[in-house]
Design a protein around this motif. Structure first.
Motif, PDB file in Angstrom:
ATOM      1  N   THR A 127      36.138  40.351  30.527  1.00 32.77           N
ATOM      2  CA  THR A 127      36.847  40.168  31.891  1.00 32.77           C
ATOM      3  C   THR A 127      37.789  41.208  32.605  1.00 32.77           C
ATOM      4  O   THR A 127      37.521  41.778  33.442  1.00 32.77           O
ATOM      5  CB  THR A 127      36.918  38.271  32.613  1.00 32.77           C
ATOM      6  OG1 THR A 127      37.830  38.442  31.583  1.00 32.77           O
ATOM      7  CG2 THR A 127      36.160  37.517  31.583  1.00 32.77           C
ATOM      8  N   ALA A 128      39.093  41.865  31.828  1.00 29.76           N
ATOM      9  CA  ALA A 128      40.267  42.652  32.248  1.00 29.76           C
ATOM     10  C   ALA A 128      38.810  43.860  32.826  1.00 29.76           C
ATOM     11  O   ALA A 128      38.667  44.559  33.159  1.00 29.76           O
ATOM     12  CB  ALA A 128      41.127  42.805  31.268  1.00 29.76           C
ATOM     13  N   THR A 129      37.871  44.377  31.536  1.00 30.57           N
ATOM     14  CA  THR A 129      37.309  45.386  31.819  1.00 30.57           C
ATOM     15  C   THR A 129      36.341  45.245  32.958  1.00 30.57           C
ATOM     16  O   THR A 129      36.788  46.731  34.433  1.00 30.57           O
ATOM     17  CB  THR A 129      35.875  45.656  30.567  1.00 30.57           C
ATOM     18  OG1 THR A 129      37.619  45.989  29.567  1.00 30.57           O
ATOM     19  CG2 THR A 129      35.348  47.442  30.954  1.00 30.57           C
ATOM     20  N   ILE A 130      35.721  43.963  33.279  1.00 31.73           N
ATOM     21  CA  ILE A 130      34.533  43.718  34.430  1.00 31.73           C
ATOM     22  C   ILE A 130      34.908  44.107  35.647  1.00 31.73           C
ATOM     23  O   ILE A 130      34.685  44.704  36.349  1.00 31.73           O
ATOM     24  CB  ILE A 130      33.100  43.377  34.398  1.00 31.73           C
ATOM     25  CG1 ILE A 130      33.705  42.006  33.266  1.00 31.73           C
ATOM     26  CG2 ILE A 130      32.646  43.742  32.724  1.00 31.73           C
ATOM     27  CD1 ILE A 130      32.508  40.713  33.718  1.00 31.73           C
ATOM     28  N   TRP A 131      35.975  43.805  35.753  1.00 34.67           N
ATOM     29  CA  TRP A 131      37.277  42.758  36.922  1.00 34.67           C
ATOM     30  C   TRP A 131      37.863  43.480  37.045  1.00 34.67           C
ATOM     31  O   TRP A 131      38.766  43.298  37.539  1.00 34.67           O
ATOM     32  CB  TRP A 131      37.016  41.419  37.477  1.00 34.67           C
ATOM     33  CG  TRP A 131      35.716  40.523  36.626  1.00 34.67           C
ATOM     34  CD1 TRP A 131      34.828  40.961  37.308  1.00 34.67           C
ATOM     35  CD2 TRP A 131      35.321  39.207  36.355  1.00 34.67           C
ATOM     36  NE1 TRP A 131      33.288  39.719  37.177  1.00 34.67           N
ATOM     37  CE2 TRP A 131      33.998  39.184  36.821  1.00 34.67           C
ATOM     38  CE3 TRP A 131      36.242  38.437  36.069  1.00 34.67           C
ATOM     39  CZ2 TRP A 131      33.286  37.491  36.323  1.00 34.67           C
ATOM     40  CZ3 TRP A 131      35.690  36.862  35.501  1.00 34.67           C
ATOM     41  CH2 TRP A 131      34.367  36.741  36.071  1.00 34.67           C
ATOM     42  N   GLY A 132      38.283  44.389  36.195  1.00 36.02           N
ATOM     43  CA  GLY A 132      39.761  44.485  36.372  1.00 36.02           C
ATOM     44  C   GLY A 132      39.607  45.747  37.748  1.00 36.02           C
ATOM     45  O   GLY A 132      40.686  45.798  38.114  1.00 36.02           O
ATOM     46  N   GLY A 133      39.495  46.611  38.254  1.00 37.39           N
ATOM     47  CA  GLY A 133      38.933  47.299  39.039  1.00 37.39           C
ATOM     48  C   GLY A 133      39.164  45.949  40.475  1.00 37.39           C
ATOM     49  O   GLY A 133      39.133  46.976  41.600  1.00 37.39           O
ATOM     50  N   GLU A 134      39.099  44.808  40.641  1.00 35.92           N
ATOM     51  CA  GLU A 134      39.146  44.364  41.996  1.00 35.92           C
ATOM     52  C   GLU A 134      40.926  43.974  42.028  1.00 35.92           C
ATOM     53  O   GLU A 134      41.840  43.935  41.594  1.00 35.92           O
ATOM     54  CB  GLU A 134      38.486  43.060  41.198  1.00 35.92           C
ATOM     55  CG  GLU A 134      37.022  43.076  41.274  1.00 35.92           C
ATOM     56  CD  GLU A 134      35.834  43.620  41.984  1.00 35.92           C
ATOM     57  OE1 GLU A 134      36.080  43.384  43.710  1.00 35.92           O
ATOM     58  OE2 GLU A 134      35.368  44.745  41.886  1.00 35.92           O
ATOM     59  N   PRO A 135      41.002  44.017  42.879  1.00 41.10           N
ATOM     60  CA  PRO A 135      42.196  43.381  43.482  1.00 41.10           C
ATOM     61  C   PRO A 135      42.880  42.233  43.508  1.00 41.10           C
ATOM     62  O   PRO A 135      41.800  41.115  43.372  1.00 41.10           O
ATOM     63  CB  PRO A 135      42.568  43.568  45.035  1.00 41.10           C
ATOM     64  CG  PRO A 135      41.042  44.054  45.707  1.00 41.10           C
ATOM     65  CD  PRO A 135      40.077  44.208  44.008  1.00 41.10           C
ATOM     66  N   ALA A 136      44.044  42.493  42.664  1.00 41.61           N
ATOM     67  CA  ALA A 136      44.181  41.031  41.687  1.00 41.61           C
ATOM     68  C   ALA A 136      44.702  39.564  43.163  1.00 41.61           C
ATOM     69  O   ALA A 136      44.458  38.382  42.706  1.00 41.61           O
ATOM     70  CB  ALA A 136      45.695  41.354  41.351  1.00 41.61           C
ATOM     71  N   ALA A 137      44.783  39.882  44.030  1.00 44.51           N
ATOM     72  CA  ALA A 137      44.281  38.580  44.953  1.00 44.51           C
ATOM     73  C   ALA A 137      43.113  38.193  45.255  1.00 44.51           C
ATOM     74  O   ALA A 137      43.181  37.006  45.502  1.00 44.51           O
ATOM     75  CB  ALA A 137      44.541  39.486  46.370  1.00 44.51           C
ATOM     76  N   ARG A 138      42.328  38.770  44.737  1.00 42.84           N
ATOM     77  CA  ARG A 138      40.665  38.565  45.109  1.00 42.84           C
ATOM     78  C   ARG A 138      40.751  37.172  44.157  1.00 42.84           C
ATOM     79  O   ARG A 138      39.882  36.206  44.362  1.00 42.84           O
ATOM     80  CB  ARG A 138      39.939  38.987  45.594  1.00 42.84           C
ATOM     81  CG  ARG A 138      38.101  38.566  45.066  1.00 42.84           C
ATOM     82  CD  ARG A 138      37.000  40.147  45.098  1.00 42.84           C
ATOM     83  NE  ARG A 138      37.370  40.513  46.659  1.00 42.84           N
ATOM     84  CZ  ARG A 138      37.069  41.674  46.665  1.00 42.84           C
ATOM     85  NH1 ARG A 138      37.113  43.203  45.533  1.00 42.84           N
ATOM     86  NH2 ARG A 138      37.061  42.531  47.603  1.00 42.84           N
ATOM     87  N   LEU A 139      40.833  37.558  42.442  1.00 46.09           N
ATOM     88  CA  LEU A 139      40.606  36.895  41.648  1.00 46.09           C
ATOM     89  C   LEU A 139      41.260  35.509  41.312  1.00 46.09           C
ATOM     90  O   LEU A 139      41.442  34.851  41.228  1.00 46.09           O
ATOM     91  CB  LEU A 139      41.113  37.636  39.945  1.00 46.09           C
ATOM     92  CG  LEU A 139      40.279  38.757  39.802  1.00 46.09           C
ATOM     93  CD1 LEU A 139      40.784  39.224  38.479  1.00 46.09           C
ATOM     94  CD2 LEU A 139      38.678  38.016  39.395  1.00 46.09           C
ATOM     95  N   ALA A 140      42.669  35.623  42.002  1.00 47.01           N
ATOM     96  CA  ALA A 140      43.562  35.156  42.244  1.00 47.01           C
ATOM     97  C   ALA A 140      43.061  33.910  43.161  1.00 47.01           C
ATOM     98  O   ALA A 140      43.173  32.164  43.411  1.00 47.01           O
ATOM     99  CB  ALA A 140      45.150  35.175  42.942  1.00 47.01           C
ATOM    100  N   ARG A 141      42.012  34.410  44.718  1.00 51.43           N
ATOM    101  CA  ARG A 141      41.348  33.022  45.454  1.00 51.43           C
ATOM    102  C   ARG A 141      40.853  32.744  44.565  1.00 51.43           C
ATOM    103  O   ARG A 141      40.404  30.931  44.536  1.00 51.43           O
ATOM    104  CB  ARG A 141      41.076  34.344  46.595  1.00 51.43           C
ATOM    105  CG  ARG A 141      42.087  34.702  47.332  1.00 51.43           C
ATOM    106  CD  ARG A 141      41.857  34.794  48.872  1.00 51.43           C
ATOM    107  NE  ARG A 141      40.966  35.762  48.776  1.00 51.43           N
ATOM    108  CZ  ARG A 141      40.846  37.309  49.112  1.00 51.43           C
ATOM    109  NH1 ARG A 141      42.588  37.852  48.681  1.00 51.43           N
ATOM    110  NH2 ARG A 141      39.606  38.215  48.562  1.00 51.43           N
ATOM    111  N   LEU A 142      39.886  33.729  43.630  1.00 54.80           N
ATOM    112  CA  LEU A 142      39.041  32.834  43.507  1.00 54.80           C
ATOM    113  C   LEU A 142      39.085  31.811  42.404  1.00 54.80           C
ATOM    114  O   LEU A 142      38.132  30.643  41.582  1.00 54.80           O
ATOM    115  CB  LEU A 142      38.277  33.482  42.553  1.00 54.80           C
ATOM    116  CG  LEU A 142      37.332  34.707  43.383  1.00 54.80           C
ATOM    117  CD1 LEU A 142      36.131  35.674  42.628  1.00 54.80           C
ATOM    118  CD2 LEU A 142      35.907  33.713  44.308  1.00 54.80           C
TER     119      LEU A 142
END
Length: 257
Positions: A127-142
């Motif tokens: 998940t760090a590889t496939i979502w690592g380019g996403e803003p941290a705020a987006r993952l935190a919201r999800l």
């Protein structure tokens, strides 16, 4: 014309209908990446026959002393042939990965637990590889929003059928320090089972079985069952306000997969 929050508002049943495919897309992409990356891990523990259902049941069996009872296992595997599932479990028991108690409850052995610990680490890397380019705020919201949905779904447990796949796998095991990607992946899986339970309740109320619903073609009856599924799956979305419902849908849509 400007778009207002009121115009974007999603009622619970409509939100459930729109969110379900978004969750499926993101979850399946992450699990597929994990399968591709995990070949060596699976072989080291004995291959598919030894691993069996551990991946599917990981959110409970990874917990110290975590168990899945026989009814919960039947719900998780409701679309599979029961005798085949039991034969697969026999192999897992023989490989020393799972203990099956006399009442049918399942628990990971020490070796099975070690596999699940490594699986959590694998999923963290994937998940760090496939979502690592996403803003941290987006993952935190999800992570936050899916956590609210799970809490509401558990509080609304009386609306779930018995046996319940969601009840068997929730709450997901989340040891301290679990990365955001793993939190999100496992929460999405458990939410998928919440909807699967709603779907099972809907088709059962319409007189179907797990076998007959698979073969039901598109048409008015299938549509009615899907609409009833949306209604039954809507409860957790009451925990989110209109803006949060739209945000959840948008953030899921933005994730690769």
């Amino acid at each position: 014309m400007s778009t207002t929050t009121d115009q974007l508002w999603l009622p619970g049943h409509r939100c459930a209908a729109l969110i379900a495919p978004a969750i499926d897309r993101v979850f399946r992409a992450a699990m597929s990446a994990g399968t591709d990356a995990g070949a060596e891990l699976r072989q080291r523990y004995g291959g598919p026959a030894a691993i069996g259902f551990l991946v599917d049941l990981r959110t409970r069996l990874a917990a110290p002393g975590g168990t899945v009872d026989a009814a919960g296992f039947a719900a998780v595997t409701r679309y599979q042939e029961p005798a085949s599932c039991q034969r697969m479990l026999d192999k897992q028991v023989a490989y020393g990965m799972v203990v099956r108690h006399p009442d049918g409850a399942l628990r990971a052995t020490e070796r099975g637990g070690a596999f699940l610990t490594e699986l959590y680490a694998l999923h963290a890397a994937v998940t760090a590889t496939i979502w690592g380019g996403e803003p941290a705020a987006r993952l935190a919201r999800l992570v936050d929003l899916t956590g609210r949905l799970l809490a509401e779904a558990r509080a609304d447990g009386q609306q779930q059928p018995s046996p319940s796949a969601f009840g068997a796998l929730a709450p997901p095991y989340e040891p301290e320090g679990t990365p955001a990607g793993v939190l999100l992946l496992n929460r999405l899986e458990v939410l998928r089972h919440h909807r699967a339970d709603a779907h099972a309740a809907a088709w059962a109320a319409a007189g179907h079985t797990a076998r007959s619903i698979v073969g039901l073609p598109p048409g008015p009856q299938r549509l009615a069952i899907e609409q009833e599924t949306d209604r039954r799956a809507a409860g957790p979305y009451q925990a989110l306000d209109p803006d949060q419902r739209v945000t959840l849908l948008a953030d899921l849509a933005a994730l690769p997969g």
